[in-house]
Design a protein around this motif. Structure first.
Motif, PDB file in Angstrom:
ATOM      1  N   PHE A  20       0.895  -1.323  -0.013  1.00  0.00           N
ATOM      2  CA  PHE A  20       0.058   0.082   0.032  1.00  0.00           C
ATOM      3  C   PHE A  20       0.979   1.307  -0.105  1.00  0.00           C
ATOM      4  O   PHE A  20       1.755   1.299   0.690  1.00  0.00           O
ATOM      5  CB  PHE A  20      -0.854   0.065   1.194  1.00  0.00           C
ATOM      6  N   MET A  29      -7.407   5.924  -6.772  1.00  0.00           N
ATOM      7  CA  MET A  29      -6.936   4.800  -6.137  1.00  0.00           C
ATOM      8  C   MET A  29      -6.252   4.057  -7.506  1.00  0.00           C
ATOM      9  O   MET A  29      -7.219   3.720  -8.086  1.00  0.00           O
ATOM     10  CB  MET A  29      -7.332   4.108  -5.129  1.00  0.00           C
ATOM     11  N   MET A  54     -11.806   1.501  -4.383  1.00  0.00           N
ATOM     12  CA  MET A  54     -11.642   1.766  -2.944  1.00  0.00           C
ATOM     13  C   MET A  54     -12.088   3.176  -2.601  1.00  0.00           C
ATOM     14  O   MET A  54     -11.149   3.978  -2.776  1.00  0.00           O
ATOM     15  CB  MET A  54     -10.799   0.928  -2.347  1.00  0.00           C
ATOM     16  N   LEU A  55     -12.990   3.240  -1.699  1.00  0.00           N
ATOM     17  CA  LEU A  55     -13.353   4.659  -1.127  1.00  0.00           C
ATOM     18  C   LEU A  55     -12.013   5.122  -0.187  1.00  0.00           C
ATOM     19  O   LEU A  55     -11.512   4.470   0.513  1.00  0.00           O
ATOM     20  CB  LEU A  55     -14.749   4.728  -0.643  1.00  0.00           C
ATOM     21  N   HIS A  56     -11.945   6.414  -0.007  1.00  0.00           N
ATOM     22  CA  HIS A  56     -11.288   6.874   0.881  1.00  0.00           C
ATOM     23  C   HIS A  56     -12.353   7.630   1.695  1.00  0.00           C
ATOM     24  O   HIS A  56     -12.854   8.745   1.061  1.00  0.00           O
ATOM     25  CB  HIS A  56     -10.389   7.948   0.155  1.00  0.00           C
ATOM     26  N   THR A  77     -21.556   8.202  -8.602  1.00  0.00           N
ATOM     27  CA  THR A  77     -20.073   8.477  -8.849  1.00  0.00           C
ATOM     28  C   THR A  77     -19.237   8.297  -7.867  1.00  0.00           C
ATOM     29  O   THR A  77     -17.853   8.157  -7.747  1.00  0.00           O
ATOM     30  CB  THR A  77     -19.926   9.992  -9.182  1.00  0.00           C
ATOM     31  N   HIS A  78     -19.641   7.823  -6.473  1.00  0.00           N
ATOM     32  CA  HIS A  78     -18.888   7.606  -5.344  1.00  0.00           C
ATOM     33  C   HIS A  78     -18.414   8.685  -4.733  1.00  0.00           C
ATOM     34  O   HIS A  78     -17.311   8.725  -3.823  1.00  0.00           O
ATOM     35  CB  HIS A  78     -17.985   6.384  -5.491  1.00  0.00           C
ATOM     36  N   ARG A  90      -2.697   5.331  -3.779  1.00  0.00           N
ATOM     37  CA  ARG A  90      -3.526   6.491  -3.516  1.00  0.00           C
ATOM     38  C   ARG A  90      -2.792   7.677  -3.732  1.00  0.00           C
ATOM     39  O   ARG A  90      -1.735   7.958  -2.931  1.00  0.00           O
ATOM     40  CB  ARG A  90      -4.252   6.388  -1.802  1.00  0.00           C
ATOM     41  N   LYS A 115     -12.227  13.611 -14.786  1.00  0.00           N
ATOM     42  CA  LYS A 115     -12.982  13.315 -13.958  1.00  0.00           C
ATOM     43  C   LYS A 115     -12.655  13.254 -12.411  1.00  0.00           C
ATOM     44  O   LYS A 115     -13.034  13.856 -11.288  1.00  0.00           O
ATOM     45  CB  LYS A 115     -14.001  11.930 -14.184  1.00  0.00           C
ATOM     46  N   GLU A 127      -2.517 -13.943   1.183  1.00  0.00           N
ATOM     47  CA  GLU A 127      -3.474 -14.414   2.139  1.00  0.00           C
ATOM     48  C   GLU A 127      -4.091 -15.719   1.686  1.00  0.00           C
ATOM     49  O   GLU A 127      -5.085 -15.820   1.060  1.00  0.00           O
ATOM     50  CB  GLU A 127      -4.773 -13.394   2.068  1.00  0.00           C
ATOM     51  N   ASP A 145     -11.939   4.161  -7.665  1.00  0.00           N
ATOM     52  CA  ASP A 145     -12.574   5.560  -7.084  1.00  0.00           C
ATOM     53  C   ASP A 145     -11.564   6.189  -6.166  1.00  0.00           C
ATOM     54  O   ASP A 145     -10.509   5.588  -5.567  1.00  0.00           O
ATOM     55  CB  ASP A 145     -13.757   4.993  -6.407  1.00  0.00           C
ATOM     56  N   HIS A 146     -11.625   7.411  -6.116  1.00  0.00           N
ATOM     57  CA  HIS A 146     -11.131   8.450  -5.075  1.00  0.00           C
ATOM     58  C   HIS A 146      -9.355   8.214  -5.285  1.00  0.00           C
ATOM     59  O   HIS A 146      -8.816   8.195  -4.533  1.00  0.00           O
ATOM     60  CB  HIS A 146     -11.374   7.947  -3.780  1.00  0.00           C
ATOM     61  N   TYR A 197      -1.375  -1.246  -4.135  1.00  0.00           N
ATOM     62  CA  TYR A 197      -2.585  -0.080  -4.152  1.00  0.00           C
ATOM     63  C   TYR A 197      -1.883   1.227  -3.862  1.00  0.00           C
ATOM     64  O   TYR A 197      -1.216   1.591  -2.679  1.00  0.00           O
ATOM     65  CB  TYR A 197      -3.434  -0.421  -2.862  1.00  0.00           C
ATOM     66  N   TYR A 233       1.031   5.636  -0.805  1.00  0.00           N
ATOM     67  CA  TYR A 233       0.645   7.046  -0.788  1.00  0.00           C
ATOM     68  C   TYR A 233       1.473   7.903  -1.632  1.00  0.00           C
ATOM     69  O   TYR A 233       2.601   7.783  -1.251  1.00  0.00           O
ATOM     70  CB  TYR A 233       0.115   7.507   0.352  1.00  0.00           C
TER      71      TYR A 233
END
Lengths: 998, 89
Positions: free
Chosen positions: A167, A253, B1-3, B75-76, A280, A449, A601, A250-251, A278, A169
């Motif tokens: 993960f 990522m 994945m949302l933040h 749109t989340h 972000r 977007k 996992e 989304d967001h 992952y 950032y």
């Protein structure tokens, strides 16, 4: 061994390290830095696979992710994987590869008969043909089609490789290290932003490695190396090659797939094979470049037909000639550079340009180099079966719908270029609606977007000058928003050839009386004729055409075929491409392994294992464990050769006759504190709680708002404002969330706090007629008489110096106690109990005996409280207060809940008193009735009653107690059993409940 | 994945949270008469809007607080998050 098509003095491979590899059972040599594709081509091998539907011979078309054909079964380190792109896998010692979708061999493939039957396999063939008879689908057609289709073979063995997740950032993620990616990453890094630069290939630089340009008087390759080496020294920059950002979620990522270990010949045990990132990112720059578009012509899938950019890359990066007699077939200027590169390496190319004679800068240069150019010309059909031998070429008429003349010329490869398609997948995944750019005849990103910006060729800008400038500008702007720094960058001077306009022409017409296949989608064998059929049959939406023909549905996601398909539809339909629209771009951009998605996992690491403090003791004493959520609970303690049934009978019997102890640490425990705690419990449970005195426990049932039972358990008043709640093991987490919901949202005015203490207390139940005697020995100074510690009583004491809580509660229906100590003393408590219990014939018992004891007592548990039962259904009506309100009370008045004949709990015994009744069996009146046989109820829990020495079950059945005395059949289609049962009371043992109070 | 911006802990990955449904649903008051219709509306009837939606999330792998999130269901996009005691307007 000579590599027949390897060039000297050119390429970025390491000629000092020769690598031997195996392809289809034959040994070949390549160099470190080769891909499997470049090494095979260096050995003159073009034929690598057979096509999906017609089993036609196929070779390499691209040199990277664009490759639709060269999917091989590749084995490295004994690990075999199907559908590996030969153009992407790096050559490594011990690599062995085989062709797929062919039998017995790629050279002689029986399935190729499909090619001669191809007129019988048009689009929609399967849909139309395998419809009737219906019953044939499942048993005949589907297994057959499944066997015929598919590519490689997945291994049935366990994947021994290691995969990791990471993960991360960052301020800025740059996807692609071509000119725009390098420039933007550099500018952002200089502004102090935390930058990740991801490059799919092993080498950074993208087209800079192959294009003939000069930046600040350096070659593209040297300039990219200079930028990379500077970025490497900067602590705020992470450079990742062999890393494909394949999904934009989304967001902001992004998910990235890194190939860590496959290219290493000496991989350490702990080096993962692949890693999933992952990421972000605050901002993202999509500098994903573009992919060359083919031109469609007859038999354009013959091995030896390659993209012109790929031919150039094979020469410049790998020092490999794809052929010695190349035809360059183009509708634009960029392919001329490929011709120049051939010429430089002493190979004479011939250029067929679909455009009319013109005199641009690059045409002039070609003429000066003495390269033959034929204008208004194109390849009509490639000749040759397993390799291109010649090409029928033709001079196009002015309307480009037929030919003025045709001729056949010898060649051994056809390098085709139909201009460029921006790689817009990530932008589209981010939610960006694409727009059609008529200047380049392709889709490019529209308004951003999310926090993404697309630059360079991915944004349809095909000049280096423009690309580098926008790279520096965008990198600088995005990063200064984050870091507030604005470092001045000197934009380098660029020299490049100016391109003239491309020809809007992508599909060669067919000559008269000839009908060769013209492929649009190579991987799924979709030809022009298939698209024509789909349109003729009425499919209009591009999404429907896609599904009917399977255009663009293969693992390459139509990277080389989508635009040509769209163009074809728009030509036939007389629409412009933007009206036809495009299909959806979905992640992953390239196929990724399941291993990477799963990561670490697997096996024991799939989820955490929860062990009680007494676990070690259980292990040492032959416990056989059962999973209860994440917990490991002893199911039974095996003695000698005992079976599960024998052991559980012995353990349960010993509880009924002597005394047993059971590890009940796993029960959910919630500490409830505050002045309003009593009021809160009164609302949560169906029964009354306001008058429970300190030092007393009470059994309670809690409902959901829809009236269904959520959980049950005992709660004890430890002191005035302090309660200790227990939940079932399975519902512990849900009950805590439920309580928090009501305290934080519905009744915030209640002054109560809740916290889970499941892990803080170790618990042991002591059950059986001798449990009081045993307890008095455990607590010699304590009065444990029925008067001092009555049923549902609670006392605090100490167990040989260890503070202990003693609850007189019972799940087994026997005289029983539960002792809790702090978890650290759990093992100490258990061992003391085993030691002191000896004289009372104490034995530990597991969950199987525990179930037996509660079932024959008619106590309900999970199988009865399955979210479909209200208190009345399971004989808990007595616990439902009529006076006060509680969660779910208003639902209990529902008509369906108050019906006379509603399902209720009963007991069952087999009429033969021998046959065990499988849990889940359906209860029916007539076992032989025609289906659907009316179900009257179901068997929820089954055991072997140790008290009565015969099987006994609990069941939920319509009309409940009114059915007692009736005979039904318990039918289990799963176990293929049908057992006649008699309905009796659910309380099979001690119905008056005398023992718990004794 | 949302933040998701937990009002107590800050921006965290969606993995740490559990979804809790429509935040505008009010439970009828306890110990008060409630009509059958009002009760059924509370238990069963939910809107499923496309667009802005105020919903509950529970920071189960964090501070264990329930809070409100205003999110676009199509749109989340997350516009705002707030503690239960705060209003989202």
């Amino acid at each position: 061994m000579r590599q027949s098509h390897r060039l000297n003095n050119i390429g970025l491979i390491n000629r000092d390290k020769v690598i031997t590899f195996n392809f289809n059972g034959k040994l070949y040599q390549g160099y470190e830095g080769d891909t499997l594709a470049s090494a095979l081509l260096a050995n003159g091998v073009h034929l690598v696979g057979r096509s999906f539907k017609y089993h036609r011979p196929r070779g390499f078309i691209g040199a990277g992710v664009d490759e639709p054909n060269a999917k091989l079964q590749v084995t490295i380190n004994g690990h075999s994987e199907p559908n590996i792109n030969a153009t992407e896998i790096e050559l490594v010692d011990g690599l062995s590869a085989t062709s797929q979708n062919c039998w017995p061999s790629v050279e002689f493939d029986i399935g190729a008969i499909n090619n001669f039957l191809k007129r019988f396999f048009p689009a929609g063939f399967y849909y139309k043909t395998f419809m009737w008879p219906k019953s044939f689908w499942y048993k005949v057609y589907e297994p057959f089609i499944r066997k015929a289709a598919g590519l490689g073979v997945a291994s049935l063995e366990r994947d021994k490789e290691r995969y990791e997740h990471k993960f991360e950032y960052c301020d800025l993620l740059v996807t692609g290290s071509g000119p725009s990616g390098l420039a933007s990453a550099y500018a952002a890094a200089k502004n102090g932003a935390k930058v990740i630069l991801a490059e799919d290939k092993p080498r950074y630089g993208g087209t800079l490695l192959t294009d003939d340009v000069s930046i600040d008087n350096m070659s593209g390759k040297d300039w990219s190396e200079k930028i990379i080496s500077e970025l490497k020294t900067m602590p705020n920059v992470t450079l990742k090659n062999r890393s494909q950002v394949f999904g934009y979620y989304d967001h902001n990522m992004m998910v990235m797939f890194e190939r860590v270990g496959d290219h290493l010949s000496n991989k350490s045990k702990y080096t993962p094979r692949q890693r999933l990132w992952y990421i972000r990112a605050k901002e993202t720059i999509l500098s994903t470049g573009s992919i060359e578009r083919p031109i469609v012509f007859g038999n354009n899938d013959t091995p030896g037909v390659v993209l012109s950019s790929a031919a150039k890359e094979y020469m410049k990066v790998y020092g490999v000639l794809v052929g010695r007699k190349p035809i360059i077939f183009t509708n634009n200027d960029s392919a001329y550079e490929t011709a120049f590169e051939f010429k430089k390496n002493n190979v004479e190319p011939i250029i067929l340009d679909t455009r009319e004679e013109h005199d641009s800068e690059i045409v002039q240069e070609a003429k000066n180099k003495g390269i033959q150019i034929k204008f208004s010309y194109g390849v009509i059909v490639a000749n040759g079966y397993k390799k291109v031998k010649s090409a029928k070429i033709g001079k196009l008429t002015k309307d480009k719908k037929s030919f003025e003349s045709t001729e056949t010329i010898n060649c051994d490869c056809i390098c085709v270029s139909g201009f460029w398609t921006p790689t817009v997948h990530l932008a589209s995944q981010s939610g960006n609606k694409l727009k059609f750019d008529e200047k380049i005849d392709a889709f490019i990103p529209d308004k951003s977007k999310q926090n993404e910006k697309t630059i360079g060729a991915a944004n349809g800008s095909f000049t280096l000058q423009e690309t580098i400038k926008s790279g520096f500008k965008t990198g600088s702007e995005l990063s200064s928003k984050i870091t507030d720094k604005n470092n001045e960058n000197k934009i380098p001077t660029v020299t490049e050839t100016k391109y003239s306009v491309h020809d809007k022409f992508w599909c060669m017409p067919l000559p008269k009386n000839e009908n060769p296949k013209r492929f649009v989608d190579f991987q799924n064998d979709v030809a022009v004729s298939d698209i024509e059929i789909a349109l003729r049959e009425g499919y209009r939406s591009i999404e429907h055409v896609k599904r009917y023909t399977t255009l663009g549905m293969a693992t390459d996601q139509g990277r080389t075929s989508n635009l040509n398909g769209l163009q074809m539809v728009s030509n036939i339909e007389n629409k412009i491409v933007p009206e036809v629209g495009h299909t959806t771009f979905r992640p992953p951009f390239t196929p990724i392994t399941i291993g990477t998605i799963v990561g670490r996992e697997v096996g024991m690491e799939f989820m955490p294992t929860r062990k009680t403090p007494m676990h070690e003791w259980h292990e040492k004493n032959n416990a056989v464990f059962v999973d209860a959520g994440a917990w490991k609970r002893p199911r039974y303690y095996k003695q000698g050769n005992e079976t599960l049934l024998e052991a559980s009978k012995r353990e349960a019997k010993n509880v009924r006759e002597n005394v047993g102890i059971c590890d009940v640490t796993t029960l959910g425990k919630i500490d409830i504190k505050g002045p309003d705690a009593a009021e809160f419990l009164n609302r949560v449970y169906t029964n009354a709680w306001l008058k429970l005195p300190v030092g007393k426990a009470r059994y309670g049932v809690m409902l959901r708002e829809d009236g269904m039972i959520m959980d049950d358990g005992t709660t004890t008043r430890i002191s005035e404002n302090h309660y200790h709640m227990t939940t079932t093991t399975a519902q512990a987490a849900n009950v805590l969330s439920h309580l928090e919901y009501y305290l934080q949202i519905v009744w915030p005015e209640l002054n109560v706090n809740v916290v889970s203490t499941t892990e803080q207390w170790a618990g042991a139940a002591i059950a059986g007629p001798k449990s009081r005697d045993m307890l008095s020995k455990l607590f010699p100074d304590l009065d444990v008489s029925n008067e001092a510690l009555p049923f549902m009583g609670y006392i605090e004491s100490n167990l040989f110096g260890v503070p202990a809580r003693i609850f007189r509660i019972s799940f087994s229906g026997e005289l029983a106690y539960e002792v809790n100590v702090e978890s650290n003393y759990g093992l100490f408590m258990w061992e003391k109990m085993m030691e002191i219990g000896k004289e009372f014939n104490n034995q530990p018992y597991g969950t199987e005996a525990l179930s037996t004891l509660r079932i024959e007592m008619g106590h309900v548990a999970g199988p009865e409280l399955d979210g479909r039962t209200i208190p009345q259904d399971v004989s808990l009506d007595g616990l439902v207060s009529k006076k006060k309100d509680f969660i779910g009370k208003n639902s209990l008045g529902k008509e369906a809940f108050t019906l006379e004949n509603r399902q209720k709990i009963v007991g069952l015994v087999p009429t033969d008193r021998k046959s065990s009744i499988p849990e889940g069996s359906h209860l029916v009146e007539n076992e032989k009735a025609k289906l659907p046989n009316l179900k009257l109820g179901h068997v929820s829990s089954s055991c072997w009653s140790v008290e009565n020495n015969n099987p006994f079950s609990l069941a939920i059945v319509n009309d409940g107690k009114n059915m007692i005395g009736k005979k039904l059949f318990a039918v289990s289609p799963l176990k293929n059993t049908s057992i006649e049962v008699e309905i009796i009371s659910s309380h099979y043992v001690d119905p008056e409940g005398k023992r718990v109070r004794s | 994945m949302l933040h998701i911006n937990c009002p107590f802990c800050g921006l965290r990955a969606q993995k740490e949270f559990a979804y809790g449904g429509d935040a505008t649903v009010k439970r009828p008051e306890i110990n008060k008469e409630v009509s059958k219709e009002e009760w059924d509306n509370f238990v069963y009837m939910r809107k499923s809007p496309r667009g802005k939606h105020i919903e509950l999330w529970h920071h189960i792998s964090g501070c264990r607080q329930w809070f409100k999130v205003q999110r676009d269901t199509a749109t989340h996009e997350i516009f705002k998050t707030a503690k239960m005691s705060e209003e989202i307007v």
